[in-house]
Design a protein around this motif. Structure first.
Motif, PDB file in Angstrom:
ATOM      1  N   ALA A   1       2.904  -4.609 -24.058  1.00 25.95           N
ATOM      2  CA  ALA A   1       3.303  -6.019 -24.089  1.00 25.95           C
ATOM      3  C   ALA A   1       2.104  -6.914 -23.798  1.00 25.95           C
ATOM      4  CB  ALA A   1       4.422  -6.266 -23.075  1.00 25.95           C
ATOM      5  N   ARG A   2       1.273  -6.506 -22.840  1.00 22.11           N
ATOM      6  CA  ARG A   2       0.075  -7.277 -22.491  1.00 22.11           C
ATOM      7  C   ARG A   2      -0.917  -7.299 -23.650  1.00 22.11           C
ATOM      8  NH1 ARG A   2      -2.999  -5.360 -17.160  1.00 22.11           N
ATOM      9  NH2 ARG A   2      -0.862  -5.660 -16.413  1.00 22.11           N
ATOM     10  N   LEU A   3      -1.145  -6.131 -24.261  1.00 23.13           N
ATOM     11  CA  LEU A   3      -2.090  -6.041 -25.371  1.00 23.13           C
ATOM     12  C   LEU A   3      -1.638  -6.900 -26.543  1.00 23.13           C
ATOM     13  CD1 LEU A   3      -4.578  -4.819 -26.743  1.00 23.13           C
ATOM     14  CD2 LEU A   3      -3.181  -2.830 -27.354  1.00 23.13           C
ATOM     15  N   HIS A   4      -0.348  -6.849 -26.866  1.00 21.84           N
ATOM     16  CA  HIS A   4       0.163  -7.630 -28.002  1.00 21.84           C
ATOM     17  C   HIS A   4       0.002  -9.121 -27.736  1.00 21.84           C
ATOM     18  CE1 HIS A   4       2.688  -8.782 -31.382  1.00 21.84           C
ATOM     19  NE2 HIS A   4       3.392  -9.549 -30.554  1.00 21.84           N
ATOM     20  N   LEU A   5       0.335  -9.550 -26.520  1.00 20.89           N
ATOM     21  CA  LEU A   5       0.261 -10.966 -26.155  1.00 20.89           C
ATOM     22  C   LEU A   5      -1.182 -11.464 -26.169  1.00 20.89           C
ATOM     23  CD1 LEU A   5       2.156 -13.272 -25.054  1.00 20.89           C
ATOM     24  CD2 LEU A   5       1.493 -12.535 -22.779  1.00 20.89           C
TER      25      LEU A   5
ATOM     26  N   ILE B   1     -14.040  -5.518 -31.929  1.00 18.42           N
ATOM     27  CA  ILE B   1     -12.847  -4.747 -31.589  1.00 18.42           C
ATOM     28  C   ILE B   1     -12.138  -5.423 -30.418  1.00 18.42           C
ATOM     29  CG2 ILE B   1     -13.617  -2.515 -32.468  1.00 18.42           C
ATOM     30  CD1 ILE B   1     -14.486  -1.753 -29.656  1.00 18.42           C
ATOM     31  N   VAL B   2     -10.819  -5.357 -30.416  1.00 20.44           N
ATOM     32  CA  VAL B   2      -9.991  -5.959 -29.369  1.00 20.44           C
ATOM     33  C   VAL B   2      -9.128  -4.868 -28.759  1.00 20.44           C
ATOM     34  CG1 VAL B   2      -8.230  -7.680 -28.822  1.00 20.44           C
ATOM     35  CG2 VAL B   2      -9.941  -8.168 -30.582  1.00 20.44           C
ATOM     36  N   GLY B   3      -9.130  -4.792 -27.432  1.00 21.18           N
ATOM     37  CA  GLY B   3      -8.323  -3.772 -26.772  1.00 21.18           C
ATOM     38  C   GLY B   3      -8.302  -3.956 -25.270  1.00 21.18           C
ATOM     39  N   THR B   4      -7.707  -2.978 -24.605  1.00 19.17           N
ATOM     40  CA  THR B   4      -7.565  -2.998 -23.151  1.00 19.17           C
ATOM     41  C   THR B   4      -8.660  -2.154 -22.515  1.00 19.17           C
ATOM     42  OG1 THR B   4      -5.161  -3.119 -23.440  1.00 19.17           O
ATOM     43  CG2 THR B   4      -5.969  -2.588 -21.237  1.00 19.17           C
ATOM     44  N   LEU B   5      -9.305  -2.701 -21.497  1.00 15.61           N
ATOM     45  CA  LEU B   5     -10.348  -1.958 -20.798  1.00 15.61           C
ATOM     46  C   LEU B   5      -9.729  -0.955 -19.824  1.00 15.61           C
ATOM     47  CD1 LEU B   5     -12.946  -4.744 -19.878  1.00 15.61           C
ATOM     48  CD2 LEU B   5     -13.142  -3.017 -21.680  1.00 15.61           C
ATOM     49  N   TYR B   6     -10.330   0.219 -19.790  1.00 13.31           N
ATOM     50  CA  TYR B   6     -10.003   1.217 -18.761  1.00 13.31           C
ATOM     51  C   TYR B   6     -11.303   1.574 -18.051  1.00 13.31           C
ATOM     52  CZ  TYR B   6      -8.902   5.610 -16.468  1.00 13.31           C
ATOM     53  OH  TYR B   6      -8.759   6.600 -15.529  1.00 13.31           O
TER      54      TYR B   6
ATOM     55  N   LEU C   1     -12.710   1.209 -23.902  1.00 10.44           N
ATOM     56  CA  LEU C   1     -11.782   0.264 -24.525  1.00 10.44           C
ATOM     57  C   LEU C   1     -10.813   1.034 -25.402  1.00 10.44           C
ATOM     58  CD1 LEU C   1     -12.116  -3.257 -25.514  1.00 10.44           C
ATOM     59  CD2 LEU C   1     -11.541  -1.792 -27.438  1.00 10.44           C
ATOM     60  N   GLU C   2      -9.540   0.698 -25.289  1.00 16.46           N
ATOM     61  CA  GLU C   2      -8.544   1.414 -26.084  1.00 16.46           C
ATOM     62  C   GLU C   2      -7.539   0.452 -26.707  1.00 16.46           C
ATOM     63  OE1 GLU C   2      -5.273   2.799 -22.767  1.00 16.46           O
ATOM     64  OE2 GLU C   2      -6.967   4.149 -23.109  1.00 16.46           O
ATOM     65  N   ASP C   3      -7.078   0.834 -27.897  1.00 15.98           N
ATOM     66  CA  ASP C   3      -5.952   0.152 -28.540  1.00 15.98           C
ATOM     67  C   ASP C   3      -4.975   1.226 -29.009  1.00 15.98           C
ATOM     68  OD1 ASP C   3      -7.074   1.274 -30.809  1.00 15.98           O
ATOM     69  OD2 ASP C   3      -7.841  -0.618 -31.620  1.00 15.98           O
TER      70      ASP C   3
ATOM     71  N   PHE D   1       8.148  -3.598 -16.388  1.00 15.32           N
ATOM     72  CA  PHE D   1       8.731  -4.448 -17.423  1.00 15.32           C
ATOM     73  C   PHE D   1       8.530  -3.798 -18.788  1.00 15.32           C
ATOM     74  CE2 PHE D   1       7.766  -7.389 -13.965  1.00 15.32           C
ATOM     75  CZ  PHE D   1       8.951  -8.114 -13.882  1.00 15.32           C
ATOM     76  N   THR D   2       9.470  -4.055 -19.697  1.00 13.33           N
ATOM     77  CA  THR D   2       9.411  -3.405 -21.012  1.00 13.33           C
ATOM     78  C   THR D   2       9.000  -4.357 -22.127  1.00 13.33           C
ATOM     79  OG1 THR D   2      11.785  -3.836 -21.295  1.00 13.33           O
ATOM     80  CG2 THR D   2      11.137  -1.672 -20.403  1.00 13.33           C
ATOM     81  N   ASP D   3       9.385  -5.624 -22.050  1.00 14.37           N
ATOM     82  CA  ASP D   3       9.153  -6.527 -23.169  1.00 14.37           C
ATOM     83  C   ASP D   3       8.335  -7.757 -22.807  1.00 14.37           C
ATOM     84  OD1 ASP D   3      11.063  -7.589 -21.540  1.00 14.37           O
ATOM     85  OD2 ASP D   3      12.409  -8.243 -23.141  1.00 14.37           O
ATOM     86  N   LYS D   4       7.789  -7.813 -21.576  1.00 18.91           N
ATOM     87  CA  LYS D   4       6.994  -8.976 -21.175  1.00 18.91           C
ATOM     88  C   LYS D   4       6.023  -8.577 -20.074  1.00 18.91           C
ATOM     89  CE  LYS D   4      10.171 -10.637 -17.575  1.00 18.91           C
ATOM     90  NZ  LYS D   4      10.900 -11.793 -17.040  1.00 18.91           N
ATOM     91  N   ASP D   5       5.041  -9.434 -19.867  1.00 19.71           N
ATOM     92  CA  ASP D   5       4.117  -9.296 -18.747  1.00 19.71           C
ATOM     93  C   ASP D   5       4.148 -10.621 -17.986  1.00 19.71           C
ATOM     94  OD1 ASP D   5       2.134  -8.910 -16.927  1.00 19.71           O
ATOM     95  OD2 ASP D   5       0.586  -8.314 -18.364  1.00 19.71           O
ATOM     96  N   PRO D   6       4.916 -10.705 -16.899  1.00 13.37           N
ATOM     97  CA  PRO D   6       5.089 -11.991 -16.207  1.00 13.37           C
ATOM     98  C   PRO D   6       3.823 -12.509 -15.538  1.00 13.37           C
ATOM     99  CG  PRO D   6       6.031 -10.227 -14.892  1.00 13.37           C
ATOM    100  CD  PRO D   6       5.632  -9.613 -16.201  1.00 13.37           C
ATOM    101  N   PHE D   7       2.797 -11.656 -15.413  1.00 14.83           N
ATOM    102  CA  PHE D   7       1.567 -12.063 -14.727  1.00 14.83           C
ATOM    103  C   PHE D   7       0.579 -12.777 -15.652  1.00 14.83           C
ATOM    104  CE2 PHE D   7       3.100  -8.053 -12.747  1.00 14.83           C
ATOM    105  CZ  PHE D   7       3.594  -8.615 -11.587  1.00 14.83           C
ATOM    106  N   PHE D   8       0.914 -12.857 -16.926  1.00 13.92           N
ATOM    107  CA  PHE D   8       0.088 -13.599 -17.885  1.00 13.92           C
ATOM    108  C   PHE D   8       0.143 -15.085 -17.528  1.00 13.92           C
ATOM    109  CE2 PHE D   8      -0.044 -16.014 -21.933  1.00 13.92           C
ATOM    110  CZ  PHE D   8      -1.337 -15.711 -22.317  1.00 13.92           C
ATOM    111  N   ILE D   9      -1.018 -15.744 -17.470  1.00 11.46           N
ATOM    112  CA  ILE D   9      -1.078 -17.167 -17.098  1.00 11.46           C
ATOM    113  C   ILE D   9      -0.978 -18.006 -18.363  1.00 11.46           C
ATOM    114  CG2 ILE D   9      -2.422 -18.955 -15.922  1.00 11.46           C
ATOM    115  CD1 ILE D   9      -3.814 -16.736 -14.343  1.00 11.46           C
TER     116      ILE D   9
END
Length: 442
Positions: free
Chosen positions: A44-48, A80-85, A122-124, A371-379
């Protein structure tokens, strides 16, 4: 008759402000745990965030193609766009406690888990690639941040980074026109009622100041400008030895309830004279994982009788006279300090705003609800005031964004240890410490 008219003229009225709670996104209402995994909040975070970054890329590097990790070609310049680990050598692992070799490896608990051999990946959805280069320092970034990277794949199969695009500060609603009227918000955290080190007299002095029972008429006029009191977590301290899984004796039950009863008495005094928001913290009787839900009102039979008393979530977001506030009880910044480096806590706060995420290390090293469909910590919207509680010392600064955003950052110290509360003027976002002491100078 004349004396009564004089008293009526000299009475001081507390100023009022319009209040709007924005905590709905942090409330876990109809969510149910059905065995879902934490991968869904990362998706959800990656998509947003990816949708957001894609909209920024044309103004950043319009001439370069955007690729997936699987679509990288050696030597070809791309984005490239992705999530850092972040791979960390010293990161605690629960399996280490049960390994046969644990006697040979000291299970130390360092303040910070950074190591010179740490590296970023970085991963997607298509795959992952190891990151190299001097632009992206492992000591600055943590697991869970979504970024866009410009660079090329090397012969070793790594991705050499030449530039980085972060989400940046979101848009900010305009500050209301200055009315010339001073209105103050008092922030306090780490009251630790029930702790052997906390002083009840210190808290009572704070209460008396807020309610106008302390000082001369000038002090009372200043107290009348307080339109909101925010308590940012760790209001009570319950002895750990009491909660050992055994049936509680009547003496142990009183050890549990007495700090909360004492807190309720003090909060009742504040709520009788000023609007009050109380947030849960890691030591309070609330759920452990973020977002922490409001403390149950039945814990505060005296305070909750007042409509000025509000039990809030952690994180907590609200508006006062169209000035937007966002804050936590400190867990997000304390966790960043364990897994990255900065000059001070304010720098960690700045990073969370630039990354557009309150708690990027959740759920990797910071507990949060799956959470399954949202990330409430997104500002979504840039606050005017961003505060964190339960810090070692008082710190503050003004952060300015590229599009004119102005954010007042505040680190609220633990009141039980320092005797310091923080006062903010919502007219101009000026801030100062309010210090209380019980020691007489000789």
């Amino acid at each position: 008759m004349e004396a009564m008219e004089v008293d009526r003229e000299s009475s001081i009225q507390r100023k009022q402000s319009s209040y709007k709670s924005l905590d709905e996104r942090f409330e876990v209402q109809k969510e149910m745990y059905r065995g879902q995994q934490y991968s869904q909040i990362y998706f959800a975070r990656l998509h947003l965030m990816r949708t957001l970054l894609y909209s920024l890329i044309p103004n950043w590097k319009p001439h370069l193609p955007v690729c997936t990790v699987l679509g990288l070609e050696e030597g070809k310049d791309c984005i490239i766009v992705g999530t850092l680990y972040k791979h960390m050598k010293l990161k605690p692992c629960i399996l280490d406690e049960y390994s046969k070799e644990r006697s040979a490896i000291p299970l130390a608990k360092p303040h910070n888990f950074l190591h010179a051999d740490d590296y970023l990946v970085l991963e997607d959805e298509s795959g992952r690639v190891k990151i190299r280069g001097d632009v992206l320092l492992p000591s600055v970034y943590v697991t869970g941040i979504v970024v866009a990277l410009q660079g090329r794949e090397t012969g070793e199969g790594d991705f050499w980074v030449e530039d980085i695009l972060e989400a940046g500060l979101p848009d900010q609603i305009e500050l209301p026109l200055k009315s010339g009227e001073d209105k103050h918000v008092v922030f306090v955290s780490g009251l630790s009622v029930g702790s052997s080190s906390s002083s009840p007299l210190l808290f009572q002095l704070l209460v008396d100041h807020i309610t106008g029972y302390l000082g001369d008429e000038m002090e009372q006029k200043l107290a009348a400008q307080i339109v909101k009191v925010v308590i940012a977590g760790n209001s009570v301290e319950i002895p750990l030895g009491v909660l050992n899984g055994q049936n509680l004796t009547s003496k142990d039950q009183s050890k549990l309830s007495d700090p909360i009863k004492e807190l309720d008495i003090l909060l009742s005094q504040i709520a009788a004279g000023a609007p009050l928001d109380i947030m849960p913290g890691p030591n309070d009787p609330a759920n452990f994982s973020l977002p922490q839900q409001p403390l149950n009102r039945c814990l505060f039979p005296g305070s909750s009788a007042y409509n000025t008393f509000t039990s809030c979530t952690n994180p907590h977001s609200f508006e006062l006279d169209s000035v937007r506030f966002l804050g936590t009880s400190g867990q997000n910044i304390d966790d960043l300090e364990k897994y990255s480096e900065a000059n001070n806590k304010l720098e960690f706060m700045e990073r969370t705003l630039r990354w557009r995420h309150i708690a990027p290390t959740a759920p990797n090293t910071l507990g949060c609800y799956p959470f399954t469909d949202k990330d409430p910590f997104f500002i979504e919207s840039c606050p005017h005031v961003y505060f964190v509680g339960n810090q070692d010392k008082y710190e503050t600064c003004l952060m300015q964004g590229p599009e004119g955003q102005v954010v007042r950052l505040i680190c609220i110290p633990r009141f039980g240890e320092t005797g310091i509360a923080v006062v903010l003027n919502i007219r101009n976002l000026e801030c100062h410490a309010l210090s209380f002491g019980t020691h007489l100078s000789t």
